[in-house]
Design a protein around this motif. Structure first.
Motif, PDB file in Angstrom:
ATOM      1  N   VAL A 234       0.833  -1.069   0.060  1.00  7.71           N
ATOM      2  CA  VAL A 234       0.106  -0.108   0.008  1.00  7.71           C
ATOM      3  C   VAL A 234       1.021   1.048  -0.153  1.00  7.71           C
ATOM      4  N   GLN A 235       0.643   2.093  -0.799  1.00  9.05           N
ATOM      5  CA  GLN A 235       1.625   3.373  -1.027  1.00  9.05           C
ATOM      6  C   GLN A 235       0.702   4.282  -0.074  1.00  9.05           C
ATOM      7  N   GLY A 236       1.683   5.592   0.190  1.00 10.21           N
ATOM      8  CA  GLY A 236       1.206   6.662   1.175  1.00 10.21           C
ATOM      9  C   GLY A 236      -0.217   7.176   0.471  1.00 10.21           C
ATOM     10  N   ASP A 237      -0.770   8.021   1.331  1.00 10.24           N
ATOM     11  CA  ASP A 237      -1.989   8.423   1.145  1.00 10.24           C
ATOM     12  C   ASP A 237      -2.042   9.852   1.048  1.00 10.24           C
ATOM     13  N   TYR A 238      -2.355  10.226  -0.263  1.00  9.75           N
ATOM     14  CA  TYR A 238      -2.482  11.709  -0.720  1.00  9.75           C
ATOM     15  C   TYR A 238      -3.744  12.442  -0.054  1.00  9.75           C
ATOM     16  N   PRO A 239      -4.789  11.874  -0.048  1.00 13.86           N
ATOM     17  CA  PRO A 239      -6.028  12.656   0.641  1.00 13.86           C
ATOM     18  C   PRO A 239      -5.909  13.158   1.785  1.00 13.86           C
ATOM     19  N   GLY A 240      -5.111  12.248   2.873  1.00 14.30           N
ATOM     20  CA  GLY A 240      -4.937  12.568   4.223  1.00 14.30           C
ATOM     21  C   GLY A 240      -3.806  13.611   4.267  1.00 14.30           C
ATOM     22  N   SER A 241      -2.644  13.401   3.616  1.00 14.78           N
ATOM     23  CA  SER A 241      -1.749  14.105   3.629  1.00 14.78           C
ATOM     24  C   SER A 241      -1.797  15.759   2.946  1.00 14.78           C
ATOM     25  N   THR A 258       7.206  11.732   3.747  1.00 14.53           N
ATOM     26  CA  THR A 258       7.722  10.674   3.162  1.00 14.53           C
ATOM     27  C   THR A 258       6.731   9.848   2.674  1.00 14.53           C
ATOM     28  N   ARG A 259       6.836   8.847   1.686  1.00 15.32           N
ATOM     29  CA  ARG A 259       5.913   7.912   1.081  1.00 15.32           C
ATOM     30  C   ARG A 259       4.945   8.371   0.237  1.00 15.32           C
ATOM     31  N   LEU A 260       5.231   9.496  -0.424  1.00 18.43           N
ATOM     32  CA  LEU A 260       4.242  10.073  -1.297  1.00 18.43           C
ATOM     33  C   LEU A 260       4.761   9.945  -2.711  1.00 18.43           C
ATOM     34  N   MET A 261       4.453   8.843  -3.720  1.00 17.58           N
ATOM     35  CA  MET A 261       4.690   8.564  -4.924  1.00 17.58           C
ATOM     36  C   MET A 261       4.687   9.595  -6.027  1.00 17.58           C
ATOM     37  N   GLU A 262       5.788   9.978  -6.594  1.00 13.05           N
ATOM     38  CA  GLU A 262       5.445  11.147  -7.434  1.00 13.05           C
ATOM     39  C   GLU A 262       4.243  10.556  -8.574  1.00 13.05           C
ATOM     40  N   LYS A 263       4.661   9.234  -8.899  1.00 14.40           N
ATOM     41  CA  LYS A 263       3.673   8.917 -10.156  1.00 14.40           C
ATOM     42  C   LYS A 263       2.592   8.055  -9.719  1.00 14.40           C
ATOM     43  N   GLN A 266      -3.512   8.586  -7.582  1.00 15.99           N
ATOM     44  CA  GLN A 266      -4.377   9.075  -6.715  1.00 15.99           C
ATOM     45  C   GLN A 266      -4.452  10.276  -7.353  1.00 15.99           C
ATOM     46  N   GLY A 267      -5.772  10.773  -7.378  1.00 18.26           N
ATOM     47  CA  GLY A 267      -6.156  12.156  -8.178  1.00 18.26           C
ATOM     48  C   GLY A 267      -5.775  13.251  -7.031  1.00 18.26           C
ATOM     49  N   GLU A 268      -5.739  13.250  -5.852  1.00 17.66           N
ATOM     50  CA  GLU A 268      -5.452  13.965  -4.781  1.00 17.66           C
ATOM     51  C   GLU A 268      -3.880  14.459  -4.834  1.00 17.66           C
ATOM     52  N   ARG A 269      -3.075  13.895  -5.784  1.00 20.15           N
ATOM     53  CA  ARG A 269      -1.587  14.141  -5.819  1.00 20.15           C
ATOM     54  C   ARG A 269      -1.730  15.609  -6.376  1.00 20.15           C
ATOM     55  N   ALA A 270      -2.756  16.082  -6.980  1.00 14.10           N
ATOM     56  CA  ALA A 270      -2.862  17.572  -7.608  1.00 14.10           C
ATOM     57  C   ALA A 270      -2.597  18.443  -6.476  1.00 14.10           C
ATOM     58  N   ILE A 271      -2.551  17.991  -5.145  1.00 12.80           N
ATOM     59  CA  ILE A 271      -2.327  18.787  -3.843  1.00 12.80           C
ATOM     60  C   ILE A 271      -0.864  19.551  -4.259  1.00 12.80           C
ATOM     61  N   ILE A 272       0.169  18.859  -4.753  1.00 14.06           N
ATOM     62  CA  ILE A 272       1.395  19.302  -4.990  1.00 14.06           C
ATOM     63  C   ILE A 272       1.244  20.446  -6.079  1.00 14.06           C
TER      64      ILE A 272
END
Length: 429
Positions: A234-241, A258-263, A266-272
């Motif tokens: 299981v990868q790190g969670d973008y919604p909570g992060s 840490t543990r937030l995959m660049e690729k 998760q759509g919530e990766r857009a927070i970056i």
């Protein structure tokens, strides 16, 4: 329990992102649908993922867990007869298991959260299951819901995607197990398409073949497939992060997550991307996000449909931005644990934010000087609202008291522990 959030000028430190709730619930389900034993490494622990654990055990899966992993011996396409299932307040868990219930004789999903999940609609999924021959008793599309499945065969299924993509995911988990091939046609619009990408990714890892159109509006699913036992991480969670990163953005900070995959899918990766657009100094390399916040942000416009569970955190950051921000195409926020537009903006206004709503938009007139605070606010038992309001409290001149903040455990039990570790001045009362 309530939490009091006090003005916090700076945050410093490093935390590991919690494990993804969305991936954990999906891995738990596909492991239960396999005949044999699967292993999931670093599964999330939250009320939602624990609800999936409990329910698949009730349906016949055997679970053994330690600090690092969980092993699951599945029930395949033959869930054990059980009279009732209690999914707690977990909407995705309910909808995924409504699909699996079509394989059984009779299952009743009980209503233990009448003021939250009990108000959420499920009619579009009910309509789709009835097309497969299931009999469904319900309360105008709401809990409690009883499903008598019989022996669904497959065929052509039409489902609306205009309220939630979870209905479609439920059918994608179910149809590979049916004896005949299936065609799923999505009617109207499809909300949160990116989450369907996560479902398809997990299904592929479980050995399932699904042919999807490029726009995710039609699917051809070969029948008589079997889920394969497998190992999952299981990868790190973008919604909570997203809330942690927003907190770092609105304060003077030096925060690493840490543990937030660049690729990640998760759509919530857009927070970056959104925080970068707001001119927040940050880097994202080798699965590590490093924020060196100054508390100075600029306004942004963003289509929030692909990042639903990060929008409230983005809005919290925009409260302190220079200029007017606009988050559009977000109507599906209205159909969550609460109305995450009207209810959330009402509480933000009480804290001193300048916000306005349209049916599918949130507009934020930034206050770089901060907000007054000094009020008690109601998070409506919604974990995402709790996290986002906490971000606002860090820049409030007077403390914010958030009612029933313990409901953050639905997705992120350690949220306030992580904030305190970074130096946030928050206290339980």
């Amino acid at each position: 329990m309530d939490v009091i959030v006090n003005n916090t000028p700076s945050l410093t430190g490093t935390i590991d992102a919690l494990s993804s709730k969305n991936y954990t619930t999906r891995y738990l389900l596909v492991a239960a649908l396999a005949e044999g034993t699967s292993t999931i490494y670093y599964p999330a622990h939250s009320e939602d993922s624990d609800a999936m654990r409990r329910c698949i055990q009730d349906l016949g899966a055997v679970l053994v867990e330690d600090d690092e992993k969980i092993t699951i011996t599945g029930f395949g396409s033959a869930p054990r007869p059980t009279g009732e299932l209690n999914v707690g307040n977990a909407g995705a868990v309910l909808r995924f298991l409504m699909g699996i219930a079509a394989l059984g004789e009779e299952i009743t999903f009980v209503n233990t959260y009448p003021e939250s999940l009990g108000k959420r609609p499920h009619q579009d999924l009910i309509d789709a299951l009835e097309q497969l021959g299931a009999e469904v008793d319900h309360q105008e599309g709401r809990l409690p819901i009883t499903i008598r499945g019989g022996k669904p065969q497959g065929g052509v299924i039409r489902v609306s995607g205009s309220v939630s993509s979870q209905y479609l995911s439920a059918l994608l988990f179910l149809t590979p197990l049916l004896p005949q091939d299936s065609t799923i046609e999505v009617l109207h619009d499809l909300k949160s398409k990116v989450v369907i990408g996560q479902t398809l990714e997990v299904l592929e890892q479980a050995g399932i073949v699904i042919h999807a159109s490029d726009d995710y509006m039609s699917f051809k699913v070969p029948g008589s497939q079997k889920y394969k036992p497998a190992n999952y991480t299981v990868q790190g969670d973008y919604p909570g992060s997203a809330a942690i990163l927003a907190a770092a953005a609105v304060t003077s900070s030096d925060v690493t997550v840490t543990r937030l995959m660049e690729k990640s899918k998760q759509g919530e990766r857009a927070i970056i991307d959104v925080l970068k657009m707001m001119n927040v100094p940050l880097t994202h390399e080798n699965n590590v996000v490093h924020v060196q916040g100054t508390g100075k942000l600029t306004a942004v416009e963003f289509d929030g449909d692909a990042a639903t569970d990060a929008v409230l955190a983005m809005v919290a950051a925009a409260v302190f931005a220079e200029g007017t921000s606009r988050f559009y195409n977000v109507e599906n926020l209205r159909y969550k644990e609460c109305d995450r537009i009207t209810d959330y903006l009402h509480e933000l206004s009480k804290a001193g934010a300048r916000v306005e709503e349209k049916q599918a938009e949130i507009i934020v007139h930034g206050r770089p000087e901060g907000v007054e605070g000094g009020v008690e606010i109601n998070a409506h038992y919604d974990h995402r609202v709790i996290m986002a309001l906490t971000v606002v409290g860090l820049r409030s001149k007077e403390p914010l008291r958030i009612k029933d903040a313990h409901h953050v455990a639905k997705s992120y039990p350690g949220y306030f522990d992580h904030l305190q570790a970074l130096g946030a001045n928050v206290e339980w009362v």
